[in-house]
Design a protein around this motif. Structure first.
Motif, PDB file in Angstrom:
ATOM      1  N   THR A   1       2.345  -0.657  -9.708  1.00  0.00           N
ATOM      2  CA  THR A   1       1.603  -0.148  -8.816  1.00  0.00           C
ATOM      3  C   THR A   1       0.060   0.394 -10.091  1.00  0.00           C
ATOM      4  O   THR A   1      -1.361   0.333  -9.807  1.00  0.00           O
ATOM      5  CB  THR A   1       1.844   1.739  -9.243  1.00  0.00           C
ATOM      6  OG1 THR A   1       3.573   0.731  -8.083  1.00  0.00           O
ATOM      7  CG2 THR A   1       1.410   2.449  -8.428  1.00  0.00           C
TER       8      THR A   1
ATOM      9  N   PRO B   1       0.968  -1.601  -0.322  1.00  0.00           N
ATOM     10  CA  PRO B   1       0.489   0.226  -0.253  1.00  0.00           C
ATOM     11  C   PRO B   1       0.800   1.611  -0.181  1.00  0.00           C
ATOM     12  O   PRO B   1       0.525   2.342  -0.888  1.00  0.00           O
ATOM     13  CB  PRO B   1      -1.073   0.601   1.100  1.00  0.00           C
ATOM     14  CG  PRO B   1      -0.071  -1.580   1.670  1.00  0.00           C
ATOM     15  CD  PRO B   1       0.220  -2.215   1.022  1.00  0.00           C
ATOM     16  N   GLN B   2       1.877   1.371   0.907  1.00  0.00           N
ATOM     17  CA  GLN B   2       2.723   2.408   0.708  1.00  0.00           C
ATOM     18  C   GLN B   2       3.453   2.468  -0.254  1.00  0.00           C
ATOM     19  O   GLN B   2       3.912   3.764  -0.508  1.00  0.00           O
ATOM     20  CB  GLN B   2       3.173   2.350   2.462  1.00  0.00           C
ATOM     21  CG  GLN B   2       2.427   2.220   3.535  1.00  0.00           C
ATOM     22  CD  GLN B   2       2.392   1.490   3.675  1.00  0.00           C
ATOM     23  OE1 GLN B   2       2.382   0.051   3.372  1.00  0.00           O
ATOM     24  NE2 GLN B   2       1.100   1.419   4.789  1.00  0.00           N
TER      25      GLN B   2
ATOM     26  N   PHE C   1       2.311   5.394  -7.446  1.00  0.00           N
ATOM     27  CA  PHE C   1       1.653   6.094  -8.256  1.00  0.00           C
ATOM     28  C   PHE C   1       1.561   7.798  -7.829  1.00  0.00           C
ATOM     29  O   PHE C   1       1.123   8.870  -8.882  1.00  0.00           O
ATOM     30  CB  PHE C   1      -0.054   6.329  -6.989  1.00  0.00           C
ATOM     31  CG  PHE C   1      -0.578   7.141  -8.127  1.00  0.00           C
ATOM     32  CD1 PHE C   1      -1.930   7.198  -9.685  1.00  0.00           C
ATOM     33  CD2 PHE C   1      -1.787   7.685  -7.333  1.00  0.00           C
ATOM     34  CE1 PHE C   1      -3.097   8.224 -10.224  1.00  0.00           C
ATOM     35  CE2 PHE C   1      -2.492   9.319  -8.114  1.00  0.00           C
ATOM     36  CZ  PHE C   1      -2.955   8.672  -8.931  1.00  0.00           C
TER      37      PHE C   1
ATOM     38  N   SER D   1       2.895   1.625  -3.806  1.00  0.00           N
ATOM     39  CA  SER D   1       2.345   1.460  -4.352  1.00  0.00           C
ATOM     40  C   SER D   1       2.010   3.261  -4.046  1.00  0.00           C
ATOM     41  O   SER D   1       1.822   4.205  -5.742  1.00  0.00           O
ATOM     42  CB  SER D   1       1.050   0.551  -4.531  1.00  0.00           C
ATOM     43  OG  SER D   1       0.123   1.135  -3.664  1.00  0.00           O
ATOM     44  N   SER D   2       1.234   3.754  -3.356  1.00  0.00           N
ATOM     45  CA  SER D   2       1.287   4.804  -3.364  1.00  0.00           C
ATOM     46  C   SER D   2       2.267   6.141  -3.215  1.00  0.00           C
ATOM     47  O   SER D   2       1.443   7.312  -4.341  1.00  0.00           O
ATOM     48  CB  SER D   2       1.057   5.610  -2.013  1.00  0.00           C
ATOM     49  OG  SER D   2       1.712   5.987  -0.917  1.00  0.00           O
ATOM     50  N   ARG D   3       2.923   5.839  -3.482  1.00  0.00           N
ATOM     51  CA  ARG D   3       4.597   6.634  -3.524  1.00  0.00           C
ATOM     52  C   ARG D   3       4.756   6.766  -4.778  1.00  0.00           C
ATOM     53  O   ARG D   3       4.988   7.752  -5.734  1.00  0.00           O
ATOM     54  CB  ARG D   3       6.172   6.441  -3.258  1.00  0.00           C
ATOM     55  CG  ARG D   3       5.742   6.604  -1.444  1.00  0.00           C
ATOM     56  CD  ARG D   3       6.799   6.868  -0.729  1.00  0.00           C
ATOM     57  NE  ARG D   3       6.381   6.751   0.968  1.00  0.00           N
ATOM     58  CZ  ARG D   3       6.818   5.232   1.529  1.00  0.00           C
ATOM     59  NH1 ARG D   3       6.603   4.465   1.419  1.00  0.00           N
ATOM     60  NH2 ARG D   3       6.465   5.966   3.072  1.00  0.00           N
TER      61      ARG D   3
END
Lengths: 288, 193
Positions: free
Chosen positions: B56, B14-15, B21, B17-19
């Motif tokens: 991602t 989660p972390q 994205f 892939s958020s960065r």
């Protein structure tokens, strides 16, 4: 560790939303369909904006949430708490400190910069919806760039009222192509949409995401002889004296007494802290 | 299946892939900027940036086209294990990955329809290096103009002429990422002067 997946949504959902956001950025003003999820809040409370924010947040972000310019209303407080709990991110009320700002119906007065993302909550994303109820038809109208109906609507305003009476959700044309609903922001905010920050729009119930990249031409629709006028109440703010901000009118007694205050609470508080005073500001002695 | 195909995913999906994205969002929203993106490792010759990007954005709902030297059994196994995306030809691809020569001609990819211009391929072009020189870019996301070295000129000008239809591009090298949406107008710096 939170018991929730980071920022509440599951990863598959976030990937789907992220793809929609990127296509939205690539086609400014075009409404990208997405599979909106049920959120733990009712439609109309910003389910679209919350999903877009959830897909954008990183653990390093600082989030600000405003509702009609205010940080301390129910909608803003509950969404801010939602992300404090599910994403364990930092939150702020200061516009300048925020990296992601979710908003309902206002653009902050302080100009936004690069490195900031503004997420709008949108109730009805289709600007032509009240003129043409069929999705099949409005989709065709966007495809053919057939926006005559919208100009007829604005013209009818002039014929009936002598001026364009639309005062919020005032339609804009993005980069000379798509006519877009800027969400129900006051038309006072329309000129600010040409900004350095990324603007993302989420409509949960209507399942649409759209976007305006930084430095993109956003033009409010008008006529040569009836140019766009971003009007506001003809008063200064009664708390901070600002004459250039969007104001709320507040009834203060039973005799029709009223005051005008900045709708952007953070901006107004910041000005008062710098010593600006308005008509109804408490005097220095009373404050002590 | 090689053990290599089973490794190389995100440490904290989660972390991470958020960065990743946010890097993808910033580069596409501001053409000409270059961001670092890392966290995933796929078999060679896929760069870390390209591996992170597809991990991602892609899943079983997004058919991928692997072009040229990027279409190996190792990479297919890696995609199958980590992403689960179907491997398809260019005409059905939502994402395409390869070097520019292998991806050309780009006319094979779907460019969307007038009613759904979003149904077009996102093309990930693997580069030797990313440099902010060469072509002059202008359009949404760019304040005045920006510079980016592109592998070609005419195909990108043609693509921009299709707006609102068209392809969207990412360029990857090592852990570096740049983006070029269909709205960006491209001109040769030498010709412009």
């Amino acid at each position: 560790m939170s018991d929730y997946n980071f920022a509440y949504l599951d990863e598959q959902t976030k990937r789907m939303i992220r793809r929609a956001i990127l296509k939205g950025i690539a086609i400014p003003g075009y409404q990208v369909p997405f599979a909106s999820r049920e959120m733990p809040m009712p439609y109309g409370w910003g389910t679209g904006g919350v999903q877009v924010t959830a897909a954008c947040l990183t653990p390093e972000d600082t989030l600000k949430v405003i509702d009609q310019g205010a940080d301390d209303t129910t909608n803003a407080v509950s969404i801010r708490k939602f992300f404090e709990k599910t994403a364990e991110i930092a939150v702020t009320e200061k516009t300048g400190d925020a990296t992601v700002i979710q908003t309902r119906h206002r653009i902050p007065e302080e100009p936004l910069g690069e490195g900031q993302i503004l997420v709008y909550q949108v109730p009805i994303p289709e600007p032509l919806r009240f003129l043409e109820p069929r999705e099949t038809e409005t989709r065709k109208m966007h495809a053919l760039e057939e926006y005559g109906l919208m100009h007829v609507k604005l013209y009818e305003d002039i014929a009936r009222h002598g001026h364009i009476a639309t005062s919020y959700a005032y339609p804009v044309k993005v980069e000379g192509r798509y006519v877009m609903d800027p969400s129900p922001i006051p038309k006072f905010d329309n000129p600010k949409m040409d900004m350095a920050a990324i603007q993302l729009f989420g409509a949960g119930r209507e399942q649409r995401i759209y976007a305006v990249p930084p430095y993109t031409k956003v033009v409010s629709l008008d006529f040569e002889d009836h140019p766009f006028d971003p009007s506001k109440a003809d008063h200064p703010c009664d708390l901070c004296g600002a004459e250039h901000t969007y104001l709320d009118e507040v009834i203060i007694d039973d005799d029709g007494g009223r005051m005008f205050v900045c709708s952007d609470t953070d901006y107004c508080a910041g000005r008062q802290a710098k010593g600006h005073r308005g008509r109804l500001s408490p005097t220095e002695e009373a404050a002590q | 299946m090689d053990m290599q195909s089973l490794s190389g995913g995100f440490t904290n999906p989660p972390q991470d892939s958020s960065r990743a994205f946010r890097a993808a969002l910033e580069t596409l929203a501001r053409p000409g900027t270059i961001h670092d993106i890392s966290g995933a490792k796929a078999p060679a010759p896929v760069s870390e940036a390209a591996a992170t990007l597809i991990l991602t954005l892609c899943d079983p709902e997004t058919p991928i086209y692997l072009a040229g030297a990027h279409d190996t059994q190792d990479i297919r196994d890696w995609v199958a294990f980590h992403i689960g995306a179907p491997i398809v030809g260019p005409e059905r691809a939502m994402f395409a990955l390869g070097i520019w020569e292998a991806l050309s001609p780009i006319t094979a990819f779907p460019i969307g329809t007038p009613e759904y211009p979003d149904r077009s391929t996102t093309v990930i072009v693997e580069m030797e290096a990313l440099r902010q020189d060469g072509m002059r870019l202008s359009g949404p996301g760019i304040k005045d103009s920006a510079l980016l070295a592109l592998p070609d000129l005419a195909p990108f000008q043609m693509n921009a002429g299709l707006f609102p239809l068209g392809l969207d591009f990412y360029f990857t090298a090592g852990t570096r990422l740049a983006g070029l949406p269909r709205t960006t107008r491209v001109s040769d710096l030498m010709e412009a002067n």
